[in-house]
Scaffold this active site. Sequence first.
Site, PDB file in Angstrom:
ATOM      1  N   VAL A   1      40.754  41.882  44.504  1.00  0.00           N
ATOM      2  CA  VAL A   1      39.316  42.146  44.608  1.00  0.00           C
ATOM      3  C   VAL A   1      38.570  40.849  44.876  1.00  0.00           C
ATOM      4  O   VAL A   1      38.767  39.845  44.183  1.00  0.00           O
ATOM      5  CB  VAL A   1      38.800  42.808  43.313  1.00  0.00           C
ATOM      6  CG1 VAL A   1      37.291  43.013  43.385  1.00  0.00           C
ATOM      7  CG2 VAL A   1      39.506  44.144  43.081  1.00  0.00           C
TER       8      VAL A   1
ATOM      9  N   VAL B   1      38.478  37.868  42.172  1.00  0.00           N
ATOM     10  CA  VAL B   1      38.103  38.008  40.765  1.00  0.00           C
ATOM     11  C   VAL B   1      39.157  38.798  40.003  1.00  0.00           C
ATOM     12  O   VAL B   1      39.162  38.813  38.772  1.00  0.00           O
ATOM     13  CB  VAL B   1      36.727  38.690  40.630  1.00  0.00           C
ATOM     14  CG1 VAL B   1      35.637  37.803  41.205  1.00  0.00           C
ATOM     15  CG2 VAL B   1      36.720  40.050  41.315  1.00  0.00           C
TER      16      VAL B   1
ATOM     17  N   ASP C   1      42.894  57.700  34.280  1.00  0.00           N
ATOM     18  CA  ASP C   1      43.176  56.496  33.486  1.00  0.00           C
ATOM     19  C   ASP C   1      41.868  55.896  32.961  1.00  0.00           C
ATOM     20  O   ASP C   1      41.486  54.784  33.336  1.00  0.00           O
ATOM     21  CB  ASP C   1      43.917  55.479  34.363  1.00  0.00           C
ATOM     22  CG  ASP C   1      44.585  54.386  33.539  1.00  0.00           C
ATOM     23  OD1 ASP C   1      44.754  54.584  32.317  1.00  0.00           O
ATOM     24  OD2 ASP C   1      44.941  53.343  34.111  1.00  0.00           O
TER      25      ASP C   1
ATOM     26  N   SER D   1      49.099  44.496  41.744  1.00  0.00           N
ATOM     27  CA  SER D   1      50.315  44.563  42.552  1.00  0.00           C
ATOM     28  C   SER D   1      50.068  45.098  43.953  1.00  0.00           C
ATOM     29  O   SER D   1      50.768  44.731  44.896  1.00  0.00           O
ATOM     30  CB  SER D   1      51.354  45.431  41.843  1.00  0.00           C
ATOM     31  OG  SER D   1      50.809  46.707  41.568  1.00  0.00           O
TER      32      SER D   1
END
Length: 559
Positions: A144, A136, A293, A140
């Site tokens: 998943v 899905v 992040d 890099s």
Amino acid sequence: MLLETLKVMRDISRLHEITTVFIRYGWGDVARRLGIIGALERAGRVLHWSEAEEIMHLEPAVRVRRALEELGPTFVKLGQVLASRVDMFPSNWISEFEKLQSEVPPVPFETLLPQLIAALGASPLEIFNEVQTTPVAAASIAQVHLAQLKDGTEVVLKIRRPDIEQKIEADLRILAHIAQLLESELPEARRYQPVQVVAEFSRSLRRELDLAREARNMDRFAHNFSTDQTVLIPKVYWEWTSEVMNVQQRIDGIPGNSLAAVDAAGLDRKMLAAYGADAVLKMILIDGYFHADPHPGNVFYLPGNRLAMLDFGMVGRLTQERRNQIVDLLASLARRNEQGMLEVLLEWTGDASVDDSKLAADVGHLVVNYENIQLKDVRLGTLLQEITMIMREHSLVLPSDLTLLFKALITLEGLGHQLDPGFHLISRLEPFVERVIRERYTPGAIWQRGWQDFNQVYGLMTGLPRDIVRLIREVRRGKFRIDLDLKRLDHFGQQIDHSANRLTMAIMTASLVIGSSIVMTVEGGPTLFGLPLFGLLGFLLAFFNSIWIVFSIWRSNRH
């Protein structure tokens, strides 16, 4: 010469590829100054210097971003890390780095099977009820896949790409040597501390390769938010989690960038923005362990105005001292205390040389700009950008933990504004700052700080006689030494070494000429064209030595 610096021929093909991309995007002069061009050409790698005209018209930041994209996963990750260095790069460079995406074509599931069987002890098709072989998402480092446990629980398999470690290690070796060359050969690059940046990037990327480490991060965040019903952290299934794969709870929610779906589901945008901000600020100021992040792609919105946070590969850590410094900075801004802000910034600069008076003047101008603005109306992202601009002007570099923090706060404020145009991050920050300040002056905290200070002073005083005795002993033995860190000293030593080599060859050549002249006058022995053979060979060897010396001098003058 870079070839002598690298000491490994195994990376020469990758080095050639990197240099070719640099040249194509107009950075050939930098490669030449670093000595990469000459090393590759001597290794038989021919480089073409013709650049496309349209590329040369692009802005430097755009050319760097496109070069990083072309060089692949390691360099894309490097660009993403540089996007957090708001203290080093202006906003247009940061914007370009933020465009770097690590999505790449997926690896066929059959290619993943050997490492999965080795990690699980059996085929994943036997362990799980169902595994979707089509990913899905693919990045890099990992991709998943959706799966289902034997009990019917829906899970997500995050699987590392096979053989990626070797590729990344080769790139990191080359990056480390290029960073050393940048720092020694390009004075204008030293303020960016390339060696330190690459070292921090290497540590971060190696940690990210370990998917079990990410799972441990998730467990720690889940523990920190175990009593908070507004934030969901995916559960880790440790029975099947390893370095090459982690198995985590599948979250079905609305992606953070699907605002229309948020409205259609009847969720409260303002409440979501407030809960998200409170969660990240708790991580930063209370726990000292934060998601580095928090962009929309790493957030899902759930029914009941809850949110889930994903992807804990990049996290930041803050010591209690650092958290106190952040609180002191904000408190000084609220009180318009220039000296307080200056002291915090000087703490952050470490041992760097700085013009205190000019830095104080710049901090004063910053405070004046916020003089008539209430703290609740301050845009924290703008304030942080102005602080980093001051540090850039003074060639100061933020510590790595603060660069992640600043980036996280700027990203968080942007996410909050997407949800709620009236969102002010600093208004959510005030209760946390007040809490930290209150806790700082509780009797227990005061006693603990006093006891720590006493132990430090006591250790210093009791150790002072021993240190003095050791110093005197070293002086008596003649072993007292002062280490000096001189810029470009290694390069200077290499130049002396090359000069000594040329001088030695010149002496040998002169000796050959003299010896051969003597041999030519001696009768007898083998001849060639009527001349003594050994005399001719001596003159011939002296000729080639002379050519080598002339070429070596000409080449060094070009560099």
